[in-house]
Design a protein around this motif. Structure first.
Motif, PDB file in Angstrom:
ATOM      1  N   TYR A   1       0.830  -1.206   0.000  1.00 25.15           N
ATOM      2  CA  TYR A   1       0.000   0.000   0.000  1.00 25.15           C
ATOM      3  C   TYR A   1       0.862   1.253   0.000  1.00 25.15           C
ATOM      4  CZ  TYR A   1      -3.920  -3.057   0.898  1.00 25.15           C
ATOM      5  OH  TYR A   1      -4.867  -4.045   0.793  1.00 25.15           O
ATOM      6  N   THR A   2       0.417   2.247  -0.735  1.00 21.09           N
ATOM      7  CA  THR A   2       1.149   3.496  -0.848  1.00 21.09           C
ATOM      8  C   THR A   2       1.125   4.261   0.469  1.00 21.09           C
ATOM      9  OG1 THR A   2       0.520   3.618  -3.163  1.00 21.09           O
ATOM     10  CG2 THR A   2       1.352   5.630  -2.167  1.00 21.09           C
ATOM     11  N   ILE A   3       2.305   4.684   0.909  1.00 22.99           N
ATOM     12  CA  ILE A   3       2.424   5.485   2.129  1.00 22.99           C
ATOM     13  C   ILE A   3       2.224   6.957   1.791  1.00 22.99           C
ATOM     14  CG2 ILE A   3       4.006   6.252   3.938  1.00 22.99           C
ATOM     15  CD1 ILE A   3       5.417   3.525   3.608  1.00 22.99           C
ATOM     16  N   SER A   4       2.932   7.406   0.757  1.00 19.70           N
ATOM     17  CA  SER A   4       2.881   8.828   0.425  1.00 19.70           C
ATOM     18  C   SER A   4       3.246   9.060  -1.034  1.00 19.70           C
ATOM     19  CB  SER A   4       3.834   9.612   1.333  1.00 19.70           C
ATOM     20  OG  SER A   4       5.165   9.202   1.129  1.00 19.70           O
ATOM     21  N   LEU A   5       3.098  10.308  -1.440  1.00 15.89           N
ATOM     22  CA  LEU A   5       3.513  10.760  -2.765  1.00 15.89           C
ATOM     23  C   LEU A   5       4.628  11.768  -2.538  1.00 15.89           C
ATOM     24  CD1 LEU A   5       2.857  10.610  -5.822  1.00 15.89           C
ATOM     25  CD2 LEU A   5       1.421  12.617  -5.477  1.00 15.89           C
ATOM     26  N   ALA A   6       5.761  11.572  -3.199  1.00 17.01           N
ATOM     27  CA  ALA A   6       6.915  12.454  -3.022  1.00 17.01           C
ATOM     28  C   ALA A   6       7.309  13.067  -4.365  1.00 17.01           C
ATOM     29  CB  ALA A   6       8.090  11.662  -2.451  1.00 17.01           C
ATOM     30  N   ARG A   7       7.998  14.204  -4.304  1.00 17.34           N
ATOM     31  CA  ARG A   7       8.498  14.873  -5.506  1.00 17.34           C
ATOM     32  C   ARG A   7      10.022  14.927  -5.432  1.00 17.34           C
ATOM     33  NH1 ARG A   7       6.068  17.843  -9.152  1.00 17.34           N
ATOM     34  NH2 ARG A   7       4.261  18.262  -7.853  1.00 17.34           N
ATOM     35  N   ALA A   8      10.674  14.541  -6.526  1.00 20.43           N
ATOM     36  CA  ALA A   8      12.133  14.589  -6.581  1.00 20.43           C
ATOM     37  C   ALA A   8      12.604  16.033  -6.626  1.00 20.43           C
ATOM     38  CB  ALA A   8      12.628  13.830  -7.810  1.00 20.43           C
ATOM     39  N   GLU A   9      13.514  16.383  -5.745  1.00 25.82           N
ATOM     40  CA  GLU A   9      14.067  17.732  -5.685  1.00 25.82           C
ATOM     41  C   GLU A   9      15.342  17.852  -6.532  1.00 25.82           C
ATOM     42  OE1 GLU A   9      12.504  20.244  -4.271  1.00 25.82           O
ATOM     43  OE2 GLU A   9      10.910  18.918  -3.588  1.00 25.82           O
ATOM     44  N   GLU A  10      15.920  16.712  -6.892  1.00 23.74           N
ATOM     45  CA  GLU A  10      17.137  16.669  -7.703  1.00 23.74           C
ATOM     46  C   GLU A  10      17.092  15.442  -8.603  1.00 23.74           C
ATOM     47  OE1 GLU A  10      20.854  16.811  -5.537  1.00 23.74           O
ATOM     48  OE2 GLU A  10      19.901  17.933  -3.912  1.00 23.74           O
ATOM     49  N   ASP A  11      17.896  15.437  -9.664  1.00 20.39           N
ATOM     50  CA  ASP A  11      18.078  14.244 -10.483  1.00 20.39           C
ATOM     51  C   ASP A  11      18.863  13.219  -9.671  1.00 20.39           C
ATOM     52  OD1 ASP A  11      16.861  15.590 -12.548  1.00 20.39           O
ATOM     53  OD2 ASP A  11      18.676  15.822 -13.746  1.00 20.39           O
ATOM     54  N   TYR A  12      18.603  11.944  -9.928  1.00 17.97           N
ATOM     55  CA  TYR A  12      19.339  10.877  -9.263  1.00 17.97           C
ATOM     56  C   TYR A  12      19.546   9.750 -10.261  1.00 17.97           C
ATOM     57  CZ  TYR A  12      20.392   7.059  -6.028  1.00 17.97           C
ATOM     58  OH  TYR A  12      20.974   6.000  -5.382  1.00 17.97           O
ATOM     59  N   ASN A  13      20.793   9.347 -10.463  1.00 19.07           N
ATOM     60  CA  ASN A  13      21.134   8.225 -11.340  1.00 19.07           C
ATOM     61  C   ASN A  13      21.407   7.003 -10.490  1.00 19.07           C
ATOM     62  OD1 ASN A  13      21.008   9.624 -13.843  1.00 19.07           O
ATOM     63  ND2 ASN A  13      22.943  10.597 -13.332  1.00 19.07           N
ATOM     64  N   ALA A  14      20.631   5.964 -10.697  1.00 20.04           N
ATOM     65  CA  ALA A  14      20.722   4.745  -9.904  1.00 20.04           C
ATOM     66  C   ALA A  14      22.089   4.083 -10.057  1.00 20.04           C
ATOM     67  CB  ALA A  14      19.625   3.768 -10.335  1.00 20.04           C
ATOM     68  N   PRO A  15      22.748   3.746  -8.923  1.00 22.11           N
ATOM     69  CA  PRO A  15      24.061   3.108  -8.999  1.00 22.11           C
ATOM     70  C   PRO A  15      24.005   1.620  -9.346  1.00 22.11           C
ATOM     71  CG  PRO A  15      23.443   3.437  -6.717  1.00 22.11           C
ATOM     72  CD  PRO A  15      22.374   4.078  -7.551  1.00 22.11           C
ATOM     73  N   ASP A  16      22.855   0.965  -9.091  1.00 22.95           N
ATOM     74  CA  ASP A  16      22.697  -0.444  -9.459  1.00 22.95           C
ATOM     75  C   ASP A  16      21.209  -0.772  -9.586  1.00 22.95           C
ATOM     76  OD1 ASP A  16      21.692  -1.427  -6.860  1.00 22.95           O
ATOM     77  OD2 ASP A  16      23.740  -1.223  -6.123  1.00 22.95           O
ATOM     78  N   CYS A  17      20.902  -2.039  -9.835  1.00 19.76           N
ATOM     79  CA  CYS A  17      19.536  -2.452 -10.162  1.00 19.76           C
ATOM     80  C   CYS A  17      18.548  -2.353  -9.005  1.00 19.76           C
ATOM     81  CB  CYS A  17      19.539  -3.873 -10.716  1.00 19.76           C
ATOM     82  SG  CYS A  17      20.153  -5.116  -9.539  1.00 19.76           S
ATOM     83  N   ARG A  18      19.011  -2.128  -7.798  1.00 21.12           N
ATOM     84  CA  ARG A  18      18.101  -2.001  -6.651  1.00 21.12           C
ATOM     85  C   ARG A  18      17.455  -0.630  -6.571  1.00 21.12           C
ATOM     86  NH1 ARG A  18      22.201  -3.373  -1.985  1.00 21.12           N
ATOM     87  NH2 ARG A  18      23.398  -1.977  -3.316  1.00 21.12           N
ATOM     88  N   PHE A  19      17.988   0.336  -7.287  1.00 20.29           N
ATOM     89  CA  PHE A  19      17.566   1.724  -7.192  1.00 20.29           C
ATOM     90  C   PHE A  19      16.817   2.159  -8.449  1.00 20.29           C
ATOM     91  CE2 PHE A  19      21.218   1.039  -4.540  1.00 20.29           C
ATOM     92  CZ  PHE A  19      20.917   1.714  -3.377  1.00 20.29           C
TER      93      PHE A  19
ATOM     94  N   ASN B   1      15.977   5.538 -11.116  1.00 17.17           N
ATOM     95  CA  ASN B   1      16.399   6.862 -11.563  1.00 17.17           C
ATOM     96  C   ASN B   1      15.277   7.848 -11.286  1.00 17.17           C
ATOM     97  OD1 ASN B   1      18.901   6.040 -12.704  1.00 17.17           O
ATOM     98  ND2 ASN B   1      17.804   5.259 -14.472  1.00 17.17           N
ATOM     99  N   MET B   2      15.653   9.066 -10.936  1.00 26.26           N
ATOM    100  CA  MET B   2      14.666  10.119 -10.716  1.00 26.26           C
ATOM    101  C   MET B   2      15.121  11.372 -11.446  1.00 26.26           C
ATOM    102  SD  MET B   2      13.848   9.920  -6.606  1.00 26.26           S
ATOM    103  CE  MET B   2      15.357  10.749  -6.198  1.00 26.26           C
ATOM    104  N   LYS B   3      14.154  12.106 -11.934  1.00 22.32           N
ATOM    105  CA  LYS B   3      14.406  13.414 -12.531  1.00 22.32           C
ATOM    106  C   LYS B   3      13.763  14.464 -11.638  1.00 22.32           C
ATOM    107  CE  LYS B   3      16.283  12.023 -16.408  1.00 22.32           C
ATOM    108  NZ  LYS B   3      17.706  12.106 -16.512  1.00 22.32           N
ATOM    109  N   LYS B   4      14.397  15.612 -11.526  1.00 22.86           N
ATOM    110  CA  LYS B   4      13.861  16.696 -10.711  1.00 22.86           C
ATOM    111  C   LYS B   4      12.426  16.996 -11.125  1.00 22.86           C
ATOM    112  CE  LYS B   4      14.694  21.374  -9.173  1.00 22.86           C
ATOM    113  NZ  LYS B   4      15.594  22.522  -9.181  1.00 22.86           N
ATOM    114  N   GLY B   5      11.533  17.092 -10.140  1.00 23.89           N
ATOM    115  CA  GLY B   5      10.132  17.376 -10.384  1.00 23.89           C
ATOM    116  C   GLY B   5       9.260  16.147 -10.552  1.00 23.89           C
ATOM    117  N   GLN B   6       9.863  15.003 -10.726  1.00 19.08           N
ATOM    118  CA  GLN B   6       9.129  13.755 -10.928  1.00 19.08           C
ATOM    119  C   GLN B   6       8.407  13.341  -9.647  1.00 19.08           C
ATOM    120  OE1 GLN B   6      11.765  10.461 -11.786  1.00 19.08           O
ATOM    121  NE2 GLN B   6      10.265   9.635 -13.198  1.00 19.08           N
ATOM    122  N   LEU B   7       7.188  12.818  -9.787  1.00 17.99           N
ATOM    123  CA  LEU B   7       6.420  12.320  -8.643  1.00 17.99           C
ATOM    124  C   LEU B   7       6.670  10.829  -8.474  1.00 17.99           C
ATOM    125  CD1 LEU B   7       3.080  14.242  -9.215  1.00 17.99           C
ATOM    126  CD2 LEU B   7       4.819  14.695  -7.477  1.00 17.99           C
TER     127      LEU B   7
END
Length: 122
Positions: A39-57, A59-65
């Protein structure tokens, strides 16, 4: 000789070497809204870009929900990570992919329910 090369190639293709990389657990416990962490806990917005270091993570782009499903319980010398999936039509090719991301790079926009169940990680 040709037959020997063909035989070796066939054996190599049918019996590939299996190798893997051991990855340390990020945490021993996580906080969820339910026992299965579906079940969903919350909705978050990315404040910065993030490049996943491996398959467990993820990727996020700034502004993405991002839908948040669990929050890892921080342990000694580890960062605080949450698990979630990308939200929104403009990110359609990434929707449904669940992975971890640093909680410090997002801001919670809306809390749907409290993460009050402690569940062991696998």
């Amino acid at each position: 000789r040709v037959y020997l090369v063909v035989l070796l190639l066939c054996l190599g293709l049918t019996c590939p070497l299996v190798t893997g990389v051991f990855m340390d657990k990020l945490a021993s416990k996580k906080l969820c809204a339910d026992d299965d962490c579906v079940y969903t806990i919350s909705l978050a917005r990315a404040e910065e870009d993030y490049n996943a270091p491996d398959c467990r993570f993820i990727n996020m782009k700034k502004g993405q929900l991002i839908y948040v499903y669990s929050k890892l319980v921080k342990e000694k010398d580890s960062g605080e990570f949450w698990a979630g999936s990308v939200y929104g039509e403009q990110y359609e090719d990434h929707m449904g992919t669940v992975g971890y991301f640093p909680s410090s790079l997002v801001s919670e926009q809306h809390v749907y329910q409290e993460a009050n169940k402690t569940v062991p990680t696998t």
